[in-house]
Motif scaffolding. Structure first.
Motif, PDB file in Angstrom:
ATOM      1  N   PHE A 178       7.444  22.705 -63.868  1.00 58.61           N
ATOM      2  CA  PHE A 178       8.538  22.681 -62.894  1.00 58.61           C
ATOM      3  C   PHE A 178       9.875  22.952 -63.584  1.00 58.61           C
ATOM      4  O   PHE A 178      10.683  23.764 -63.104  1.00 58.61           O
ATOM      5  CB  PHE A 178       8.571  21.336 -62.177  1.00 58.61           C
ATOM      6  N   LEU A 179      10.123  22.271 -64.696  1.00 62.08           N
ATOM      7  CA  LEU A 179      11.379  22.465 -65.415  1.00 62.08           C
ATOM      8  C   LEU A 179      11.496  23.903 -65.933  1.00 62.08           C
ATOM      9  O   LEU A 179      12.571  24.514 -65.838  1.00 62.08           O
ATOM     10  CB  LEU A 179      11.477  21.473 -66.580  1.00 62.08           C
ATOM     11  N   ALA A 180      10.405  24.418 -66.471  1.00 67.94           N
ATOM     12  CA  ALA A 180      10.425  25.796 -66.981  1.00 67.94           C
ATOM     13  C   ALA A 180      10.698  26.790 -65.855  1.00 67.94           C
ATOM     14  O   ALA A 180      11.431  27.770 -66.032  1.00 67.94           O
ATOM     15  CB  ALA A 180       9.102  26.118 -67.666  1.00 67.94           C
ATOM     16  N   ASP A 181      10.122  26.527 -64.687  1.00 60.94           N
ATOM     17  CA  ASP A 181      10.339  27.415 -63.545  1.00 60.94           C
ATOM     18  C   ASP A 181      11.800  27.381 -63.092  1.00 60.94           C
ATOM     19  O   ASP A 181      12.392  28.432 -62.787  1.00 60.94           O
ATOM     20  CB  ASP A 181       9.411  27.001 -62.398  1.00 60.94           C
ATOM     21  N   LYS A 182      12.395  26.198 -63.043  1.00 63.37           N
ATOM     22  CA  LYS A 182      13.798  26.086 -62.646  1.00 63.37           C
ATOM     23  C   LYS A 182      14.708  26.792 -63.645  1.00 63.37           C
ATOM     24  O   LYS A 182      15.675  27.480 -63.263  1.00 63.37           O
ATOM     25  CB  LYS A 182      14.193  24.613 -62.524  1.00 63.37           C
ATOM     26  N   VAL A 183      14.438  26.612 -64.915  1.00 62.20           N
ATOM     27  CA  VAL A 183      15.239  27.294 -65.942  1.00 62.20           C
ATOM     28  C   VAL A 183      15.121  28.806 -65.784  1.00 62.20           C
ATOM     29  O   VAL A 183      16.115  29.544 -65.873  1.00 62.20           O
ATOM     30  CB  VAL A 183      14.800  26.851 -67.346  1.00 62.20           C
ATOM     31  N   HIS A 184      13.910  29.283 -65.537  1.00 65.10           N
ATOM     32  CA  HIS A 184      13.700  30.727 -65.382  1.00 65.10           C
ATOM     33  C   HIS A 184      14.453  31.266 -64.166  1.00 65.10           C
ATOM     34  O   HIS A 184      15.098  32.332 -64.253  1.00 65.10           O
ATOM     35  CB  HIS A 184      12.205  31.003 -65.233  1.00 65.10           C
ATOM     36  N   VAL A 185      14.394  30.561 -63.031  1.00 65.63           N
ATOM     37  CA  VAL A 185      15.072  31.021 -61.819  1.00 65.63           C
ATOM     38  C   VAL A 185      16.583  31.098 -62.038  1.00 65.63           C
ATOM     39  O   VAL A 185      17.233  32.104 -61.714  1.00 65.63           O
ATOM     40  CB  VAL A 185      14.749  30.082 -60.636  1.00 65.63           C
ATOM     41  N   LEU A 186      17.162  30.037 -62.608  1.00 67.64           N
ATOM     42  CA  LEU A 186      18.608  30.020 -62.817  1.00 67.64           C
ATOM     43  C   LEU A 186      19.037  31.054 -63.854  1.00 67.64           C
ATOM     44  O   LEU A 186      20.080  31.712 -63.693  1.00 67.64           O
ATOM     45  CB  LEU A 186      19.049  28.624 -63.245  1.00 67.64           C
ATOM     46  N   SER A 187      18.253  31.193 -64.914  1.00 65.27           N
ATOM     47  CA  SER A 187      18.576  32.195 -65.936  1.00 65.27           C
ATOM     48  C   SER A 187      18.559  33.601 -65.348  1.00 65.27           C
ATOM     49  O   SER A 187      19.430  34.431 -65.655  1.00 65.27           O
ATOM     50  CB  SER A 187      17.587  32.094 -67.099  1.00 65.27           C
ATOM     51  N   THR A 188      17.573  33.875 -64.498  1.00 63.59           N
ATOM     52  CA  THR A 188      17.486  35.188 -63.850  1.00 63.59           C
ATOM     53  C   THR A 188      18.677  35.425 -62.934  1.00 63.59           C
ATOM     54  O   THR A 188      19.253  36.527 -62.904  1.00 63.59           O
ATOM     55  CB  THR A 188      16.176  35.290 -63.056  1.00 63.59           C
ATOM     56  N   MET A 189      19.061  34.411 -62.175  1.00 63.92           N
ATOM     57  CA  MET A 189      20.208  34.559 -61.275  1.00 63.92           C
ATOM     58  C   MET A 189      21.497  34.810 -62.052  1.00 63.92           C
ATOM     59  O   MET A 189      22.309  35.669 -61.670  1.00 63.92           O
ATOM     60  CB  MET A 189      20.347  33.309 -60.404  1.00 63.92           C
ATOM     61  N   LEU A 190      21.700  34.086 -63.145  1.00 67.69           N
ATOM     62  CA  LEU A 190      22.921  34.270 -63.933  1.00 67.69           C
ATOM     63  C   LEU A 190      22.934  35.626 -64.634  1.00 67.69           C
ATOM     64  O   LEU A 190      24.012  36.208 -64.847  1.00 67.69           O
ATOM     65  CB  LEU A 190      23.042  33.153 -64.966  1.00 67.69           C
ATOM     66  N   ARG A 191      21.768  36.115 -64.971  1.00 67.45           N
ATOM     67  CA  ARG A 191      21.701  37.413 -65.651  1.00 67.45           C
ATOM     68  C   ARG A 191      21.847  38.575 -64.681  1.00 67.45           C
ATOM     69  O   ARG A 191      22.564  39.545 -64.953  1.00 67.45           O
ATOM     70  CB  ARG A 191      20.377  37.525 -66.408  1.00 67.45           C
ATOM     71  N   GLU A 192      21.190  38.479 -63.534  1.00 67.81           N
ATOM     72  CA  GLU A 192      21.155  39.611 -62.609  1.00 67.81           C
ATOM     73  C   GLU A 192      22.172  39.518 -61.480  1.00 67.81           C
ATOM     74  O   GLU A 192      22.595  40.554 -60.947  1.00 67.81           O
ATOM     75  CB  GLU A 192      19.741  39.731 -62.013  1.00 67.81           C
ATOM     76  N   ARG A 193      22.557  38.285 -61.088  1.00 65.20           N
ATOM     77  CA  ARG A 193      23.518  38.131 -59.984  1.00 65.20           C
ATOM     78  C   ARG A 193      24.563  37.076 -60.348  1.00 65.20           C
ATOM     79  O   ARG A 193      24.683  36.047 -59.681  1.00 65.20           O
ATOM     80  CB  ARG A 193      22.792  37.736 -58.702  1.00 65.20           C
ATOM     81  N   ASP A 221      27.101  31.818 -53.856  1.00 69.73           N
ATOM     82  CA  ASP A 221      26.395  31.137 -52.772  1.00 69.73           C
ATOM     83  C   ASP A 221      24.945  30.844 -53.152  1.00 69.73           C
ATOM     84  O   ASP A 221      24.423  29.760 -52.851  1.00 69.73           O
ATOM     85  CB  ASP A 221      26.438  31.991 -51.500  1.00 69.73           C
ATOM     86  N   ALA A 222      24.295  31.815 -53.811  1.00 72.39           N
ATOM     87  CA  ALA A 222      22.906  31.603 -54.236  1.00 72.39           C
ATOM     88  C   ALA A 222      22.827  30.506 -55.287  1.00 72.39           C
ATOM     89  O   ALA A 222      21.911  29.674 -55.266  1.00 72.39           O
ATOM     90  CB  ALA A 222      22.327  32.903 -54.770  1.00 72.39           C
ATOM     91  N   LEU A 223      23.792  30.485 -56.205  1.00 73.07           N
ATOM     92  CA  LEU A 223      23.815  29.439 -57.226  1.00 73.07           C
ATOM     93  C   LEU A 223      24.058  28.069 -56.594  1.00 73.07           C
ATOM     94  O   LEU A 223      23.428  27.077 -56.972  1.00 73.07           O
ATOM     95  CB  LEU A 223      24.903  29.736 -58.257  1.00 73.07           C
TER      96      LEU A 223
END
Length: 208
Positions: A57-72, A77-79
């Motif tokens: 779960f923690l790894a998934d959350k880190v991946h989602v946020l890292s992807t958002m900060l990198r790509e968007r 609003d998404a953050l």
């Protein structure tokens, strides 16, 4: 004195020489060992699976946020939805997210995180990125916390690296393990009472 000791041990010696007693003891000990081994094995599997689910779960959350900060990185609003709203919609297994910039200035935080956790302690505990550790909250609840660096923007436009801190409440999982341990001791006490009786019946039938 020696004679009195030998006299007091005589009934025990006669009991041990009894075939029924020795068979009963063997059956009871074998049954207790099997029950103990089975329960311990199930407990270790349960602990492993619960820890694995938390890590994923923690790894998934880190991946989602890292992807958002990198790509968007400009999609605030998404953050906000990911950091502030999603956890509030969960009834069980609450999690909290904190986003810091390179100067450790807080950018976003899940509402209520400061009430549940000592943020200064959290920063100290998560100094090693990617490491998941246990941490006690302000109310004594158990948490698993981690942190990770997150580059902002694509490699061509990257301007800074933020830090993601995530904490998940695992107190319910701890309570589940505590109930299992209580159940474990109840089962052992029951086997101590039942297995000798069952073993004696088996021994008597075998002798006959």
């Amino acid at each position: 004195m020696s004679w009195n000791l030998n006299r007091s041990l005589a009934p025990v010696s006669r009991l041990w020489k009894s075939l029924a007693f020795r068979l009963t003891a063997a059956y009871a000990l074998a049954g207790l060992f099997l029950v103990f081994f089975a329960i311990i094995s199930l407990y270790l599997v349960l602990v492993s699976e619960l820890e694995k689910s938390t890590e994923l779960f923690l790894a998934d959350k880190v991946h989602v946020l890292s992807t958002m900060l990198r790509e968007r990185p400009d999609d605030r609003d998404a953050l906000l939805e990911e950091v502030e709203l999603e956890s509030a919609a969960r009834r069980y297994e609450q999690f909290y997210i904190r986003l810091l910039d390179e100067r450790n200035t807080q950018l976003l935080i899940t509402p209520g995180m400061a009430d549940q956790l000592d943020l200064a302690q959290l920063a100290m505990e998560t100094q090693t990125p990617g490491r998941t550790i246990r941490m006690k909250g302000r109310n004594g609840k158990a948490f698993r916390v981690t942190s990770a660096p997150a580059p902002v923007g694509s490699p061509a436009t990257q301007t800074q690296t933020d830090t993601i801190q995530i904490a998940i409440d695992v107190s319910q999982k701890e309570e589940l393990l505590a109930r299992y341990r209580l159940w474990f001791w109840d089962i052992l006490l029951a086997t101590f009472a039942i297995f000798p009786l069952v073993g004696y019946q088996i021994a008597q039938r075998g002798i006959r």
